[in-house]
Design a protein around this motif. Structure first.
Motif, mmCIF file in Angstrom:
data_model
loop_
_atom_site.group_PDB
_atom_site.id
_atom_site.type_symbol
_atom_site.label_atom_id
_atom_site.label_comp_id
_atom_site.label_asym_id
_atom_site.label_seq_id
_atom_site.Cartn_x
_atom_site.Cartn_y
_atom_site.Cartn_z
ATOM 1 N N TRP A 94 24.002 -3.098 -41.080
ATOM 2 C CA TRP A 94 23.859 -4.142 -40.069
ATOM 3 C C TRP A 94 22.653 -5.038 -40.343
ATOM 4 N N SER A 95 21.595 -4.453 -40.843
ATOM 5 C CA SER A 95 20.404 -5.248 -41.165
ATOM 6 C C SER A 95 20.701 -6.273 -42.250
ATOM 7 N N LYS A 96 21.516 -5.867 -43.224
ATOM 8 C CA LYS A 96 21.900 -6.806 -44.284
ATOM 9 C C LYS A 96 22.745 -7.940 -43.717
ATOM 10 N N LEU A 97 23.680 -7.610 -42.823
ATOM 11 C CA LEU A 97 24.503 -8.653 -42.200
ATOM 12 C C LEU A 97 23.632 -9.593 -41.379
ATOM 13 N N ASN A 98 22.634 -9.045 -40.730
ATOM 14 C CA ASN A 98 21.700 -9.837 -39.923
ATOM 15 C C ASN A 98 21.003 -10.900 -40.760
ATOM 16 N N GLN A 99 20.735 -10.581 -42.008
ATOM 17 C CA GLN A 99 20.061 -11.517 -42.915
ATOM 18 C C GLN A 99 20.986 -12.647 -43.364
ATOM 19 N N ILE A 100 22.293 -12.415 -43.282
ATOM 20 C CA ILE A 100 23.274 -13.401 -43.753
ATOM 21 C C ILE A 100 23.600 -14.433 -42.676
ATOM 22 N N LEU A 101 23.708 -13.977 -41.434
ATOM 23 C CA LEU A 101 24.139 -14.849 -40.335
ATOM 24 C C LEU A 101 22.993 -15.704 -39.821
ATOM 25 N N ASN A 102 23.353 -16.813 -39.135
ATOM 26 C CA ASN A 102 22.338 -17.699 -38.571
ATOM 27 C C ASN A 102 22.723 -18.142 -37.161
ATOM 28 N N LYS A 103 22.049 -19.139 -36.657
ATOM 29 C CA LYS A 103 22.211 -19.592 -35.270
ATOM 30 C C LYS A 103 23.601 -20.133 -34.957
ATOM 31 N N ASP A 104 24.380 -20.458 -35.972
ATOM 32 C CA ASP A 104 25.733 -20.982 -35.757
ATOM 33 C C ASP A 104 26.766 -19.878 -35.550
ATOM 34 N N ASP A 105 26.349 -18.633 -35.684
ATOM 35 C CA ASP A 105 27.287 -17.525 -35.721
ATOM 36 C C ASP A 105 27.240 -16.678 -34.445
ATOM 37 N N CYS A 106 28.170 -15.730 -34.375
ATOM 38 C CA CYS A 106 28.275 -14.871 -33.191
ATOM 39 C C CYS A 106 28.947 -13.559 -33.588
ATOM 40 N N ILE A 107 28.501 -12.479 -32.963
ATOM 41 C CA ILE A 107 29.195 -11.192 -33.095
ATOM 42 C C ILE A 107 29.590 -10.723 -31.703
ATOM 43 N N THR A 108 30.874 -10.398 -31.526
ATOM 44 C CA THR A 108 31.358 -9.811 -30.282
ATOM 45 C C THR A 108 31.673 -8.342 -30.521
ATOM 46 N N PHE A 109 31.024 -7.489 -29.746
ATOM 47 C CA PHE A 109 31.291 -6.055 -29.807
ATOM 48 C C PHE A 109 32.310 -5.695 -28.720
ATOM 49 N N ALA A 110 33.417 -5.071 -29.110
ATOM 50 C CA ALA A 110 34.422 -4.608 -28.158
ATOM 51 C C ALA A 110 34.037 -3.209 -27.705
ATOM 52 N N ILE A 111 33.431 -3.121 -26.516
ATOM 53 C CA ILE A 111 32.957 -1.848 -25.980
ATOM 54 C C ILE A 111 33.516 -1.690 -24.573
ATOM 55 N N ASP A 112 34.452 -0.797 -24.408
ATOM 56 C CA ASP A 112 35.174 -0.678 -23.140
ATOM 57 C C ASP A 112 34.679 0.506 -22.324
ATOM 58 N N GLY A 113 33.443 0.402 -21.873
ATOM 59 C CA GLY A 113 32.893 1.465 -21.062
ATOM 60 C C GLY A 113 31.535 1.901 -21.551
ATOM 61 N N LEU A 114 31.133 3.097 -21.152
ATOM 62 C CA LEU A 114 29.857 3.670 -21.557
ATOM 63 C C LEU A 114 30.118 4.882 -22.454
ATOM 64 N N GLU A 115 29.104 5.667 -22.688
ATOM 65 C CA GLU A 115 29.224 6.763 -23.653
ATOM 66 C C GLU A 115 30.360 7.728 -23.324
ATOM 67 N N ASP A 116 30.610 7.953 -22.025
ATOM 68 C CA ASP A 116 31.631 8.924 -21.635
ATOM 69 C C ASP A 116 33.030 8.338 -21.514
ATOM 70 N N THR A 117 33.183 7.014 -21.664
ATOM 71 C CA THR A 117 34.505 6.395 -21.471
ATOM 72 C C THR A 117 34.960 5.486 -22.613
ATOM 73 N N ASN A 118 34.056 4.913 -23.368
ATOM 74 C CA ASN A 118 34.471 3.944 -24.397
ATOM 75 C C ASN A 118 35.496 4.535 -25.352
ATOM 76 N N HIS A 119 35.325 5.798 -25.714
ATOM 77 C CA HIS A 119 36.222 6.436 -26.689
ATOM 78 C C HIS A 119 37.593 6.781 -26.118
ATOM 79 N N LEU A 120 37.770 6.656 -24.802
ATOM 80 C CA LEU A 120 39.058 7.006 -24.207
ATOM 81 C C LEU A 120 40.140 6.007 -24.596
ATOM 82 N N TYR A 121 39.759 4.739 -24.760
ATOM 83 C CA TYR A 121 40.698 3.762 -25.314
ATOM 84 C C TYR A 121 40.368 3.488 -26.779
#
Length: 303
Positions: A94-121
């Motif tokens: 992730w640190s390497k990817l961080n060095q590649i991207l700039n202000k024009d970019d975006c990362i969306t993390f698909a996280i459906d819940g918290l530690e006890d629920t995200n893995h259910l889906y």
């Protein structure tokens, strides 16, 4: 400017219940896993393109040369929006990817819940791996979004997840409208939760019916106004929905039959093809639009 929706790879480490690779397991079991060719893609999209990386069947970050792919596109002055489950990569990655991207970019993390629920889906998702990835991106130039799909099992955690997103340094917490619970009553969130959090978005799909007022018009000034979709094999589709349901709608648009592939064609030659022109033209009116356009774009009023 032409916008693209790219599926860099058909690989994914998760087994989400309503993903095509789960629904059509036997079909995917027989298919080879693919990765998009970097050289062909960069040449095809050209400079200054807006590119969304969000696979229909795979997660972009599992392309074996994902850093190189991003570097080549950034060298071409492209803006990247990467959608990922964020799991199973190291802090160094992730640190390497961080060095590649700039202000024009975006990362969306698909996280459906918290530690006890995200893995259910998001089955097989590793919570600690996701959190470590997010923490490694605290110092960054690009935008970062937490995308949350409400289900029965996580609806009570929406507020807590939003608060955690702020603590972790996300720029935005976003609830995703989804039909992933259709046919699965055990997954369907209660209407009170949906209504309270989507109060400004009236086109939520629930109870099996659309309430949208969109029209299937993919043309603006006679040019494609949607994101043109390219799958992991390099095949071209007018949009991601036609690409998603390629088996169901192969009679509507078949890139393999017409050789619509980034290896053998330029963007211009594909857009000037009569069959492609006819498809986009058909989206101007309800009566001529294809079934997929009518369903997925939520057409109403028969106009």
């Amino acid at each position: 400017m032409v916008n693209f929706h790219i599926e860099p790879t058909s690989k994914c480490t998760l087994e989400c219940p309503l993903c095509d690779r789960t629904w059509f397991y036997e079909t995917f079991k027989k298919r080879n896993l693919h990765e998009i060719n970097i050289e062909h893609l960069v040449k095809f999209v050209g400079p200054n393109a807006q590119i969304t990386m969000c696979g229909n069947n795979g997660d972009p970050i599992y392309h074996s040369k994902f850093h190189e792919l991003c570097e080549k596109l950034k060298d071409n002055n492209c803006a990247l929006h990467i959608h990922t489950n964020g799991s199973a990569k190291t802090k160094a990655w992730w640190s390497k990817l961080n060095q590649i991207l700039n202000k024009d970019d975006c990362i969306t993390f698909a996280i459906d819940g918290l530690e006890d629920t995200n893995h259910l889906y998001r089955k097989n998702a590793k919570w600690n791996s996701i959190i470590n990835a997010i923490k490694s991106l605290k110092e960054r130039q690009f935008k970062m979004i937490w995308q949350f799909i409400p289900f029965k099992h996580n609806q009570h955690q929406i507020l807590a997840a939003g608060q955690l997103s702020k603590k972790l340094g996300f720029d935005e917490f976003k609830l995703l409208q989804s039909d992933r619970w259709l046919g699965k009553t055990e997954l369907m969130p209660d209407r009170e939760y949906v209504d309270s959090y989507y109060e400004h978005q009236q086109d939520v799909l629930i109870d099996g019916s659309y309430k949208a007022d969109m029209k299937p018009n993919c043309l603006k000034n006679d040019q494609p106004s949607n994101e043109l979709y390219i799958d992991a094999e390099g095949d071209f589709y007018p949009c991601c929905w036609i690409g998603t349901y390629r088996y169901k709608y192969k009679h509507v648009f078949s890139p393999k039959e017409n050789n619509f592939n980034i290896k053998t064609n330029s963007l211009q030659s594909i857009l000037e093809n009569g069959k492609v022109k006819d498809f986009f033209e058909s989206t101007k009116h309800f009566t001529s639009a294809h079934e997929c356009c009518k369903i997925q774009c939520g057409v109403k009023n028969g106009k």
